[in-house]
Write a protein that holds these residues in place. Structure first.
Motif, short mmCIF file in Angstrom:
data_model
loop_
_atom_site.label_atom_id
_atom_site.label_comp_id
_atom_site.label_asym_id
_atom_site.label_seq_id
_atom_site.Cartn_x
_atom_site.Cartn_y
_atom_site.Cartn_z
N GLY A 108 -44.82 -56.94 88.21
CA GLY A 108 -43.40 -57.15 88.02
C GLY A 108 -42.59 -55.88 88.14
N ASP A 109 -41.31 -56.02 87.93
CA ASP A 109 -40.38 -54.91 88.04
C ASP A 109 -39.14 -55.27 87.22
OD1 ASP A 109 -39.18 -56.89 89.50
OD2 ASP A 109 -39.75 -56.06 91.42
N GLU A 110 -38.03 -54.60 87.46
CA GLU A 110 -36.78 -54.90 86.75
C GLU A 110 -36.48 -56.39 86.71
OE1 GLU A 110 -34.24 -53.61 84.77
OE2 GLU A 110 -36.00 -52.33 84.74
N ARG A 111 -36.56 -56.99 87.89
CA ARG A 111 -36.23 -58.41 88.03
C ARG A 111 -37.08 -59.26 87.09
NH1 ARG A 111 -38.37 -59.04 92.49
NH2 ARG A 111 -39.42 -60.98 93.00
N PHE A 112 -38.37 -58.92 87.05
CA PHE A 112 -39.27 -59.70 86.20
C PHE A 112 -39.07 -59.42 84.72
CE2 PHE A 112 -41.03 -61.23 89.98
CZ PHE A 112 -41.82 -62.31 89.66
N ASN A 113 -38.67 -58.18 84.41
CA ASN A 113 -38.34 -57.90 83.00
C ASN A 113 -37.19 -58.78 82.56
OD1 ASN A 113 -40.32 -56.01 82.81
ND2 ASN A 113 -38.97 -54.28 83.35
N GLU A 114 -36.22 -58.93 83.46
CA GLU A 114 -35.07 -59.80 83.15
C GLU A 114 -35.51 -61.25 83.00
OE1 GLU A 114 -31.71 -59.48 85.83
OE2 GLU A 114 -31.76 -57.30 85.52
N TYR A 115 -36.35 -61.70 83.92
CA TYR A 115 -36.85 -63.08 83.85
C TYR A 115 -37.51 -63.33 82.50
CZ TYR A 115 -36.33 -63.66 88.95
OH TYR A 115 -35.86 -63.77 90.22
N ARG A 116 -38.29 -62.35 82.09
CA ARG A 116 -39.05 -62.57 80.84
C ARG A 116 -38.13 -62.65 79.63
NH1 ARG A 116 -44.19 -59.82 83.53
NH2 ARG A 116 -44.40 -61.68 84.81
N GLN A 117 -37.03 -61.90 79.70
CA GLN A 117 -36.01 -62.00 78.64
C GLN A 117 -35.35 -63.38 78.68
OE1 GLN A 117 -34.52 -59.73 76.38
NE2 GLN A 117 -36.46 -58.66 76.67
N LYS A 118 -35.02 -63.77 79.88
CA LYS A 118 -34.20 -64.96 80.08
C LYS A 118 -34.99 -66.25 79.86
CE LYS A 118 -30.71 -66.19 83.49
NZ LYS A 118 -30.31 -65.94 84.88
N TYR A 119 -36.21 -66.25 80.33
CA TYR A 119 -37.01 -67.48 80.23
C TYR A 119 -38.16 -67.28 79.25
CZ TYR A 119 -34.48 -67.81 84.59
OH TYR A 119 -33.51 -67.78 85.54
N GLN A 120 -37.78 -66.91 78.03
CA GLN A 120 -38.81 -66.67 77.03
C GLN A 120 -39.59 -67.95 76.79
OE1 GLN A 120 -37.08 -64.99 73.56
NE2 GLN A 120 -36.32 -63.20 74.64
N ASN A 121 -40.84 -67.80 76.50
CA ASN A 121 -41.74 -68.94 76.21
C ASN A 121 -42.08 -69.79 77.41
OD1 ASN A 121 -41.44 -68.18 73.50
ND2 ASN A 121 -39.64 -69.49 73.33
N ILE A 122 -41.50 -69.49 78.56
CA ILE A 122 -41.90 -70.27 79.74
C ILE A 122 -42.69 -69.36 80.66
CG2 ILE A 122 -41.15 -71.72 81.62
CD1 ILE A 122 -39.38 -72.85 79.73
N VAL A 123 -43.85 -69.82 81.01
CA VAL A 123 -44.72 -69.00 81.84
C VAL A 123 -44.91 -69.68 83.18
CG1 VAL A 123 -46.97 -67.90 81.99
CG2 VAL A 123 -45.95 -68.32 79.77
N MET A 124 -44.75 -68.93 84.21
CA MET A 124 -45.01 -69.43 85.55
C MET A 124 -46.52 -69.72 85.64
SD MET A 124 -44.21 -69.84 88.85
CE MET A 124 -45.30 -69.85 90.26
N PRO A 125 -46.88 -70.99 85.88
CA PRO A 125 -48.31 -71.33 85.90
C PRO A 125 -49.01 -70.72 87.12
CG PRO A 125 -46.91 -73.32 85.92
CD PRO A 125 -46.03 -72.14 86.17
#
Ligand code: HEC
Length: 140
Positions: A101-118
């Motif tokens: 990951g990178d910046e974008r993914f850090n943001e995703y992880r903040q934004k979509y907490q508890n949801i994991v890309m299977p």
């Protein structure tokens, strides 16, 4: 049974045992998926439905939205072509958790907490190729 027939039977049995043993030992689910270089031929000679129907069938739309433009659960996929090439995207789909990951993914992880890309390592790479092709063809 003649002696010759017994030998043939014994060899057949041995063959079957080896076959079963090979099947059992090559199937280890815990191994991280190895990176694989995909070629155009991966796309040929399959009868499976093309990209979009696979995406619907597999259920990517549940999180990414019917129109793949994103929901509260996952980002839209229209920008993916900016970030991924075909190979990397296929490998990502097979094992998202191994993507640093990178910046974008850090943001995703903040934004979509508890949801994991299977991870979709169980889907045929040819089909993942079609899914990737479809996603990469999306334009904003
Ligand atoms: C359970 C919900 C869920 C499902 C189902 C799902 N995803 Fe995701 N996906 C996510 C989340 C959440 C992210 C954001 C990255 C993260 O949090 O790790 C993501 C990220 C992605 C990305 C990276 C986006 C970017 O900007 O680089 C792609 C590409 C993607 N998903 C494709 C797919 C495809 C194709 C499928 C179906 C085969 C699928 N996803 C199914 C939740 C899901």
């Amino acid at each position: 049974m003649t002696n010759a027939q017994k030998w043939v039977a014994a060899f057949l049995l041995l063959f079957v045992i080896l076959l079963v043993a090979a099947k059992l030992t090559t199937f280890s689910d815990n191994q991280p998926a190895e990176d694989y270089t995909y070629t155009e031929t991966d796309n040929q000679e399959t009868n499976s439905p093309a990209g979009l129907s696979l995406i619907n069938k597999v259920g990517c739309v549940t999180c990414h939205g019917q129109d793949l433009k994103g929901t509260k659960m996952a980002p839209g996929l229209y920008t993916a072509s900016k970030y991924w090439n075909r190979n990397d995207l296929i490998n990502y789909l097979r094992q998202p958790s191994s993507y640093d990951g990178d910046e974008r993914f850090n943001e995703y992880r903040q934004k979509y907490q508890n949801i994991v890309m299977p991870s979709y390592g169980n889907i045929d790479v040819k089909d993942l190729g079609k899914i990737a092709d479809y996603i990469l063809s999306l334009e904003e």
